[in-house]
Design an enzyme around this catalytic site. Sequence first.
Site, short mmCIF file in Angstrom:
data_model
loop_
_atom_site.label_atom_id
_atom_site.label_comp_id
_atom_site.label_asym_id
_atom_site.label_seq_id
_atom_site.Cartn_x
_atom_site.Cartn_y
_atom_site.Cartn_z
N GLU A 47 -8.34 8.04 17.91
CA GLU A 47 -8.89 8.48 16.65
C GLU A 47 -10.19 8.37 16.66
OE1 GLU A 47 -7.01 10.25 14.44
OE2 GLU A 47 -5.08 10.16 14.93
N TRP A 48 -10.00 9.76 15.17
CA TRP A 48 -12.37 8.93 14.93
C TRP A 48 -12.79 7.65 14.84
CZ3 TRP A 48 -13.38 8.53 9.68
CH2 TRP A 48 -12.13 7.84 8.88
N MET A 86 12.60 -2.49 24.36
CA MET A 86 12.22 -1.73 23.19
C MET A 86 13.70 -1.36 22.87
SD MET A 86 8.70 1.21 23.57
CE MET A 86 9.37 1.58 25.80
N THR A 87 14.56 -1.48 22.50
CA THR A 87 16.39 -2.42 22.04
C THR A 87 16.18 -1.42 20.58
OG1 THR A 87 15.85 -4.21 21.33
CG2 THR A 87 16.77 -4.24 23.61
N ASP A 146 16.39 3.05 19.35
CA ASP A 146 16.52 5.03 20.14
C ASP A 146 17.91 4.20 21.32
OD1 ASP A 146 14.26 5.12 18.26
OD2 ASP A 146 13.10 4.97 20.11
N GLY A 160 -1.14 4.40 25.86
CA GLY A 160 0.11 5.32 26.64
C GLY A 160 0.11 6.49 26.23
N GLU A 196 5.53 5.35 29.21
CA GLU A 196 7.27 5.69 28.86
C GLU A 196 7.71 6.60 29.54
OE1 GLU A 196 8.35 5.73 25.13
OE2 GLU A 196 7.71 3.94 24.38
N TYR A 197 7.99 6.63 30.78
CA TYR A 197 8.25 5.09 31.88
C TYR A 197 7.94 5.53 32.93
CZ TYR A 197 11.21 4.91 28.13
OH TYR A 197 11.76 4.88 26.39
N TRP A 257 8.42 -3.11 16.14
CA TRP A 257 8.21 -1.12 16.04
C TRP A 257 8.67 -0.48 15.00
CZ3 TRP A 257 4.56 0.73 18.78
CH2 TRP A 257 4.49 2.53 18.03
#
Length: 453
Positions: free
Chosen positions: A69-70, A209-210, A212, A96, A139-140, A357
């Site tokens: 990002e700027w 990442m538990t 989704d 990532g 990922e991943y 998250w």
Amino acid sequence: MARLLIALGVLLILQIASSNKLVCHMTNWAQYRPSIAKFTADNIDPFLCTHVIYALATINSFNQISPIEWNDEQQFSRLNSLRNVNPALKTLLSVGGTVNGLSPFIAMVAKPESRAAFIRSAISYLRTHNFDGLNLAWEYPGHNGSPLVDRERFTLLVTELSKAFEDDAKDNRKTQLLLSANVAALRPTIDKAYEVNKIAAHLDFINVMTYDFHGHWEAATGHNSPLYRSSVDSGSHLYHNINASISHWLSLGAPSEKLLLGFPTYGRTYRLSSGATDLGAPANGPADAGPYTRTAGFWAFYEICDFTTSATVGWISEQEVPYATYGSSWLGYDDQRSYSSKVQWMTATNLGGAHVWTLDMDDFGGYFCSSGPYPLVNHLRMSMGFAPKPTTTPAPTTTRDPIAEFCHGRPDGLYENAADKTTYFQCFKGNTYLHRCQPGLIYWDSCKCCNWP
Ligand SMILES: *[C@@H]1O[C@H](CO)[C@@H](O)[C@H](O)[C@H]1NC(C)=O
């Protein structure tokens, strides 16, 4: 000597804190959400989490870490200045994402010289912008690349990074940079992506990442982040839950104290396609996008608070998580009660702590849920047994009141406390924080530091 004592004191504190991490992610795209949902580093409460991870940086075609990002570098400085308020806070930069649909890690890990270029650039970039560490968010490994090859290359990257961090700390007499990774929760992905015992040895902590586990890409309703399997699960879905995922990580040799359990501050939605509204009900796609997150399929907790005032709320007791329905919309989400269940499970499993998250999807401003700022993360912090945060009215102290008023109208900075020289004031955005020097030391305004009397 005084410096040494302070350093020892700090080490001692770190040692104790390492068994109880509360790592919070923030995203640099949350600044583009409209109105009161706009989130920047200035919205972070410096005493809420033990670590803040800034997502997301990328890797350029020269294999160097680089911002997206700027205003990233402006936000880095706002974020890292929070450590003037809370010196115990640790910050990490996460790298990532994808470039043209592919992870930029794939090309970078392929050759020893490109890994070396990345590692050199990462150390210099983290030091320049005052971060405490690096978070790997690939990922991943093995997804879209070459499964077994990339799994080994990821091990090489992690091993080489940790060695380089060690050397950097020795050569420059600095605290060693931290190294962490966001990792998959589903068994087949884990098996394809990681040599678990090899990477675990070099990572300071591992963010599983538990969440989704289920979403609108499936034809029946399921929960985003269930603790256990449900009776409607069969086949591979038997493993789409926290208990199965963390068990798998442990069985592959990950030390429990390095694993952090992922706590989502969002829920996932479905569009119901029949009259049924329970778990496993037929669905065909997501419910409408939320007015602030503006992406169909999930809602931030602050959007959920609006929804649940009119929706029918239920509890999936097998999975210890709530859901809500209204019309043809179905939502599986987390609230204070499910967070408590998960903390209990996490403690019983001896995990190293929690990661969230994200900060920006909690009701960070307290505008929506009538429970004050950060209702979910504050609840998580409390459930994990952290000491209360320093407030404008400090906990038991020998100093006279009115302390809370001290910073009204004063610029940010450190001030002597005339009533008790073993303590000092810190003013930040009009709030007063009372800090205590290490035993034996007193505050000196000349250096704005604690030293011998
Ligand atoms: C949790 O996982 C363990 C290990 O796979 C399993 O034995 C146990 O039955 C699971 N518990 C529940 C309630 O599903």
